[in-house]
Design a protein around this motif. Structure first.
Motif, PDB file in Angstrom:
ATOM      1  N   VAL A  62      14.498 -36.873  55.885  1.00 56.25           N
ATOM      2  CA  VAL A  62      15.292 -36.308  56.799  1.00 56.25           C
ATOM      3  C   VAL A  62      15.492 -37.383  57.945  1.00 56.25           C
ATOM      4  N   PRO A  63      16.657 -37.571  58.406  1.00 53.18           N
ATOM      5  CA  PRO A  63      16.924 -38.707  59.295  1.00 53.18           C
ATOM      6  C   PRO A  63      15.902 -38.649  60.473  1.00 53.18           C
ATOM      7  N   PRO A  64      15.610 -39.700  61.099  1.00 54.29           N
ATOM      8  CA  PRO A  64      14.542 -39.463  62.106  1.00 54.29           C
ATOM      9  C   PRO A  64      15.284 -39.031  63.548  1.00 54.29           C
ATOM     10  N   MET A  65      14.397 -38.492  64.339  1.00 52.18           N
ATOM     11  CA  MET A  65      14.981 -38.057  65.663  1.00 52.18           C
ATOM     12  C   MET A  65      14.472 -39.240  66.539  1.00 52.18           C
ATOM     13  N   LYS A  97      15.907 -29.768  65.781  1.00 51.36           N
ATOM     14  CA  LYS A  97      16.025 -29.412  64.321  1.00 51.36           C
ATOM     15  C   LYS A  97      15.753 -30.582  63.348  1.00 51.36           C
ATOM     16  N   PRO A  98      16.038 -31.778  63.783  1.00 52.22           N
ATOM     17  CA  PRO A  98      15.357 -33.001  62.924  1.00 52.22           C
ATOM     18  C   PRO A  98      13.922 -33.122  62.793  1.00 52.22           C
ATOM     19  N   ILE A  99      13.247 -32.866  64.032  1.00 57.82           N
ATOM     20  CA  ILE A  99      11.717 -32.876  63.833  1.00 57.82           C
ATOM     21  C   ILE A  99      11.122 -31.730  62.757  1.00 57.82           C
ATOM     22  N   SER A 105       9.471 -30.253  55.547  1.00 57.88           N
ATOM     23  CA  SER A 105       9.305 -31.087  54.347  1.00 57.88           C
ATOM     24  C   SER A 105       8.069 -31.638  54.212  1.00 57.88           C
ATOM     25  N   LEU A 106       7.488 -32.093  54.994  1.00 60.47           N
ATOM     26  CA  LEU A 106       5.934 -32.787  54.866  1.00 60.47           C
ATOM     27  C   LEU A 106       4.902 -31.672  54.658  1.00 60.47           C
ATOM     28  N   GLN A 130       9.416 -40.451  53.591  1.00 58.83           N
ATOM     29  CA  GLN A 130       9.709 -39.929  54.662  1.00 58.83           C
ATOM     30  C   GLN A 130       9.043 -40.481  55.889  1.00 58.83           C
ATOM     31  N   LEU A 131       7.798 -41.009  55.926  1.00 61.31           N
ATOM     32  CA  LEU A 131       7.099 -41.238  56.915  1.00 61.31           C
ATOM     33  C   LEU A 131       7.585 -42.696  57.517  1.00 61.31           C
ATOM     34  N   ALA A 132       7.996 -43.437  56.312  1.00 62.52           N
ATOM     35  CA  ALA A 132       8.453 -44.878  56.586  1.00 62.52           C
ATOM     36  C   ALA A 132       9.686 -44.857  57.288  1.00 62.52           C
TER      37      ALA A 132
END
Length: 381
Positions: A62-65, A97-99, A105-106, A130-132
């Motif tokens: 997911v793209p970062p917020m 929505k991004p967060i 997902s996580l 995802q975290l990176a």
């Protein structure tokens, strides 16, 4: 006919099985050579018999917020700050929505790693992917100062309420040996930055804020939540200073309770007083779990206040009219308000077995398959 005692017995057996498979009180794995320990521990014996029909496939990150400017609140103006503005809430949900997507997902990956050891080899790298992405972008840290004081607090709370998902995910990936050296440096640096932002937000400024904003520095549930987020991250990054800050917030938070165990700031929330009393207990429970895991003893006075708060909260959950009479407003009750009770029950197993039984009995009606936040503390699906 099934009796209540047989139902409770089955519940305790299920809880014992969960505690063996994924225990809050088993030896946790630190992320460094330091002494701080994190609660969530993977086991080769899954705590549930959950089966997955399809093989695990890593989804696109997911793209970062990043931009946290102009974050608004979703409560209507009023003394209790407890009436939701539906239009403002819809805008808030859209903005976040991004967060929400990243956290969902996580959480799915965390649950699957807990319950499906055969998938762990693919889940660990996927979590780190995802975290990176979020860590590299310094997610949730951009333009925090482009808010009024209330908006800045709300922006920080977005991080606070999602921190456990990030830290649980990283703890899982770390135990699976997934992070590379560069990923560890990147993600732990990001968690450290998020912790610094939270500590700064919940440290009263000098000189004091203008009078209209001084409510932000009251010691209430949001500060307990901020401390829980900082403590969880510090347990992974081995930051003793931040961990001590979180433990201090636990002690001062318990000091806010009345002799009957109620939290005056939470009971001032009108029709949502029961909800906020329970919400405060949920954050304090995470802090108590961290304290117990790391042998940080509470003072005698804090122990007494914690027990009183637990008793009051259980009684109010079982009989919402107790708070309704005090507030003059009917109270909303949801089963999820009891999800802190099972993790906290173990704390009293030696000092107050009766309270342990009371907490477990009340929590037995909670459906842990619907647990969304306390995952890793008392079994999960």
């Amino acid at each position: 006919m099934k009796t209540a005692s047989s139902k409770f017995g089955r519940f305790l057996r299920r809880f014992a099985a969960c505690a063996i498979g994924l225990s809050l009180w088993s030896t946790a794995i630190p992320s460094h050579a330091g002494d701080l320990r994190y609660p969530l521990v993977l086991s080769e014996i899954p705590p549930t018999s959950e089966r997955y029909d399809e093989p695990f496939v890593c989804s696109k990150p997911v793209p970062p917020m990043v931009d946290m400017s102009n974050i608004g609140t979703f409560y209507k103006p009023g003394p209790t700050q407890s009436v939701v503005d539906k239009e403002a809430m819809a805008a808030y949900v859209k903005r976040n929505k991004p967060i929400d997507d990243a956290a969902a997902s996580l959480k799915l990956m965390i649950r699957r790693a807990i319950n499906s050891p055969g998938d762990r080899g693919r889940i660990g790298p996927c979590i780190m992917r995802q975290l990176a992405v979020w860590a590299k972008a310094h997610a949730l840290l951009g333009n925090l100062d482009d808010n009024d004081p209330k908006g800045r607090r709300q922006a920080i709370l977005i991080t606070v309420f999602n921190m456990k998902t990030f830290t649980d995910a990283y703890a899982v990936a770390f135990q699976l040996g997934a992070p590379t050296t560069d990923q560890r440096k990147l993600v732990e640096g990001w968690l450290d930055q998020l912790g610094d932002a939270i500590v700064s937000e919940f440290t009263p400024p000098s000189p004091p804020r203008p009078k209209k904003d001084q409510w932000l520095d009251r010691n209430a549930n949001t500060r307990y939540w901020g401390a829980s987020a900082v403590g969880l991250a510090a347990a992974l990054t081995q930051d003793e200073r931040k961990f001590d800050w979180a433990m201090n917030a636990l002690q001062t938070g318990l000091a806010e309770s009345d002799t009957d165990g109620s939290f005056p700031m939470e009971l001032a929330r009108g029709g949502r007083a029961l909800s906020y009393q329970s919400f405060a207990m949920k954050a304090l429970t995470i802090l108590v779990v961290l304290a117990d895991k790391n042998n940080r003893a509470l003072s005698d006075v804090s122990e007494q206040r914690l027990a009183a708060a637990a008793r009051f909260s259980v009684a109010a959950f079982e009989q919402p009219e107790l708070i309704a009479k005090r507030t003059g407003m009917e109270q909303m009750k949801e089963r999820a308000m009891s999800e802190w009770m099972l993790p906290l029950s173990q704390h009293f197993s030696v000092s107050d077995p009766g309270l342990t039984t009371q907490l477990r009995t009340t929590a037995s009606a909670f459906d842990w398959s619907k647990n969304n936040y306390m995952i890793g503390l008392a079994g999960a699906k």
